[in-house]
Design an enzyme around this catalytic site. Sequence first.
Site, short mmCIF file in Angstrom:
data_model
loop_
_atom_site.label_atom_id
_atom_site.label_comp_id
_atom_site.label_asym_id
_atom_site.label_seq_id
_atom_site.Cartn_x
_atom_site.Cartn_y
_atom_site.Cartn_z
N VAL A 1 -3.55 6.41 3.49
CA VAL A 1 -2.73 7.25 4.36
C VAL A 1 -1.99 6.35 5.34
CG1 VAL A 1 -2.76 9.08 6.09
CG2 VAL A 1 -4.34 9.19 4.16
N LYS A 2 -0.71 6.63 5.45
CA LYS A 2 0.11 5.88 6.42
C LYS A 2 0.44 6.80 7.58
CE LYS A 2 4.86 4.12 6.65
NZ LYS A 2 5.91 3.45 5.91
N THR A 3 0.19 6.33 8.81
CA THR A 3 0.47 7.18 9.96
C THR A 3 0.82 6.31 11.15
OG1 THR A 3 -0.34 9.08 11.21
CG2 THR A 3 -1.90 7.30 10.87
N GLY B 1 -0.10 8.44 0.88
CA GLY B 1 0.40 9.64 1.56
C GLY B 1 0.94 9.26 2.93
#
Length: 295
Positions: free
Chosen positions: A203-205, A173
């Site tokens: 999760v990539k942020t 995501g």
Amino acid sequence: MADGDGNINSKNYYLDKPAANEGYHMKGLGNLDWGMKDRLSRMFRPDTGHTVMLAFDHGYIMGSTSGLERLDIVVPRLASHVDVLMGTRGAIRTCVPPTFNKAVALRCSAGSSVLDEDMSHEVVGVDIDDAIRMNASAMAIQTFIGAPGEKSSIDNLCRTIDAGNRYGIPTLGVVAVGKQMERTTKYFLLATRMVAEFGAHIVKTYYCEDFDKVVAACPVPIVMAGGKKLPENEALTLTYRAIQGGAAGVDMGRNIFQADDPPAMVQAVAKVVHEGFTDKQAFEYYQHIHNGGAS
Ligand code: R5P
């Protein structure tokens, strides 16, 4: 539904306590099935728990991007130094030989370009059948929390997670930061947690102040997106801080392929991610490789 106003500020992140990992090397993913874990273990090295992903999916919104004009030359030059290739099926099928045998994080959302003022309206652009044909280790879907396309992007994410769960393919995501969207700790705490609770496996942020709290409050591994090009030493400091803050790796594009010496840069990033180099040591290593030294 919980009221959005008047909530007490979060504070109990237990930063001194490691997350429970149920005997698997990735946070929150110990209860997954064998196939999921096998794919995740191709992406995140079991010996370090970390990953270096090379992001080269920029063309799906930007067209030809500086540093990626010739995917067929640039990507093979870097591929042997990374754990994961993150790109579109069009780029990978046409420009990356299937002989590298690297894990693939397949960009599966699509739908707007840099010409669009509001880039938050995407669709699922790849069928699960084609992700399987590509032998994808993960499918990457962008979410636009707080933007006009929020609901449809969450729908894209949830439908992809459901499809991936049927076949054992994890979903990455991606927390988007559009033109009008904020990049605050409060925003990243909200968006990363939402994406994880919808069921994303990774999760990539982006990096932010109090990044360790964002990591602590996210029940699955976080990989840091690189962002716009920085001087090489600063990009290595960003990488170092993210790893120190608990990131399970980086998914980095421009700070690698737009570097003065992309192969040296990707090797320096990997030293921080997998070998515990400080940013200073990694920059010295970058200069050493750049000046013709041995790896
Ligand atoms: C966002 O998901 C983009 O498509 C890129 O994959 C991402 O921005 C990482 O690339 P960069 O390090 O250049 O920001």
